[in-house]
Write a protein that holds these residues in place. Sequence first.
Motif, mmCIF file in Angstrom:
data_model
loop_
_atom_site.group_PDB
_atom_site.id
_atom_site.type_symbol
_atom_site.label_atom_id
_atom_site.label_comp_id
_atom_site.label_asym_id
_atom_site.label_seq_id
_atom_site.Cartn_x
_atom_site.Cartn_y
_atom_site.Cartn_z
ATOM 1 N N ARG A 1 34.671 -42.723 75.148
ATOM 2 C CA ARG A 1 33.386 -42.008 75.157
ATOM 3 C C ARG A 1 33.398 -40.802 74.225
ATOM 4 O O ARG A 1 32.433 -40.048 74.162
ATOM 5 N N ARG A 2 34.509 -40.584 73.534
ATOM 6 C CA ARG A 2 34.676 -39.478 72.584
ATOM 7 C C ARG A 2 34.676 -38.104 73.255
ATOM 8 O O ARG A 2 34.346 -37.104 72.634
ATOM 9 N N GLU A 3 35.058 -38.064 74.535
ATOM 10 C CA GLU A 3 35.205 -36.785 75.221
ATOM 11 C C GLU A 3 36.494 -36.092 74.780
ATOM 12 O O GLU A 3 36.638 -34.885 74.943
ATOM 13 N N ALA A 4 37.418 -36.879 74.260
ATOM 14 C CA ALA A 4 38.685 -36.368 73.743
ATOM 15 C C ALA A 4 39.134 -37.313 72.634
ATOM 16 O O ALA A 4 38.717 -38.469 72.589
ATOM 17 N N ASP A 5 39.958 -36.804 71.738
ATOM 18 C CA ASP A 5 40.443 -37.675 70.662
ATOM 19 C C ASP A 5 41.945 -37.572 70.465
ATOM 20 O O ASP A 5 42.493 -38.007 69.463
ATOM 21 N N MET B 1 48.252 -24.110 71.951
ATOM 22 C CA MET B 1 47.677 -25.234 71.245
ATOM 23 C C MET B 1 46.677 -24.770 70.195
ATOM 24 O O MET B 1 46.359 -25.521 69.293
ATOM 25 N N ALA B 2 46.192 -23.561 70.328
ATOM 26 C CA ALA B 2 45.241 -23.036 69.353
ATOM 27 C C ALA B 2 45.863 -22.982 67.960
ATOM 28 O O ALA B 2 45.170 -23.200 66.964
ATOM 29 N N ARG B 3 47.168 -22.720 67.883
ATOM 30 C CA ARG B 3 47.846 -22.682 66.579
ATOM 31 C C ARG B 3 47.727 -24.001 65.847
ATOM 32 O O ARG B 3 47.687 -24.054 64.638
ATOM 33 N N ARG B 4 47.681 -25.080 66.590
ATOM 34 C CA ARG B 4 47.601 -26.417 65.994
ATOM 35 C C ARG B 4 46.174 -26.854 65.783
ATOM 36 O O ARG B 4 45.924 -27.942 65.306
ATOM 37 N N GLY B 5 45.206 -26.036 66.214
ATOM 38 C CA GLY B 5 43.808 -26.417 66.081
ATOM 39 C C GLY B 5 43.358 -27.396 67.152
ATOM 40 O O GLY B 5 42.373 -28.106 66.975
ATOM 41 N N LEU B 6 44.082 -27.434 68.266
ATOM 42 C CA LEU B 6 43.748 -28.350 69.349
ATOM 43 C C LEU B 6 42.953 -27.613 70.422
ATOM 44 O O LEU B 6 43.239 -26.466 70.743
ATOM 45 N N GLN B 7 41.976 -28.287 70.958
ATOM 46 C CA GLN B 7 41.201 -27.742 72.062
ATOM 47 C C GLN B 7 41.465 -28.612 73.286
ATOM 48 O O GLN B 7 41.275 -29.826 73.240
ATOM 49 N N ILE B 8 41.893 -27.986 74.354
ATOM 50 C CA ILE B 8 42.171 -28.714 75.597
ATOM 51 C C ILE B 8 40.848 -28.947 76.321
ATOM 52 O O ILE B 8 40.073 -28.022 76.529
ATOM 53 N N VAL B 9 40.584 -30.197 76.682
ATOM 54 C CA VAL B 9 39.374 -30.520 77.445
ATOM 55 C C VAL B 9 39.791 -31.006 78.823
ATOM 56 O O VAL B 9 40.610 -31.903 78.951
#
Length: 108
Positions: free
Chosen positions: A36-40, A1-9
């Motif tokens: 709560r904006r913990e993830a988008d 997912m790093a390739r897409r600029g995504l961070q897994i929370v």
Amino acid sequence: MARRGLQIVGVPLEEAQSAKKPGRPVFTSLLERIQRREADGILCWKLNRLARHPLDGGALIWAIGEHTIKEIVTPGRTYTGTGEDKLLMHIEFGMATKFSDDLSEDIR
């Protein structure tokens, strides 16, 4: 997912309750975390894993249209707030509802 600029929370969420009816605790928790904006965004196998009825599907379509959810990513497509993506989400959730209804009918 790093390739897409995504961070897994957090850890992957698993819902033991069917997506056919509203009131699933894990799904509700997911939407609350997004509010709560913990993830988008949401990563999932298929849209029908998220909702199989109009209330939950509508909540996701509304959130993506309001940009509370930036994107829902599946292996085959990334859904964003565009009109085309929202239309496709309506169709996908409608097909999931139809599948569930047909399955219930076949079982009876």
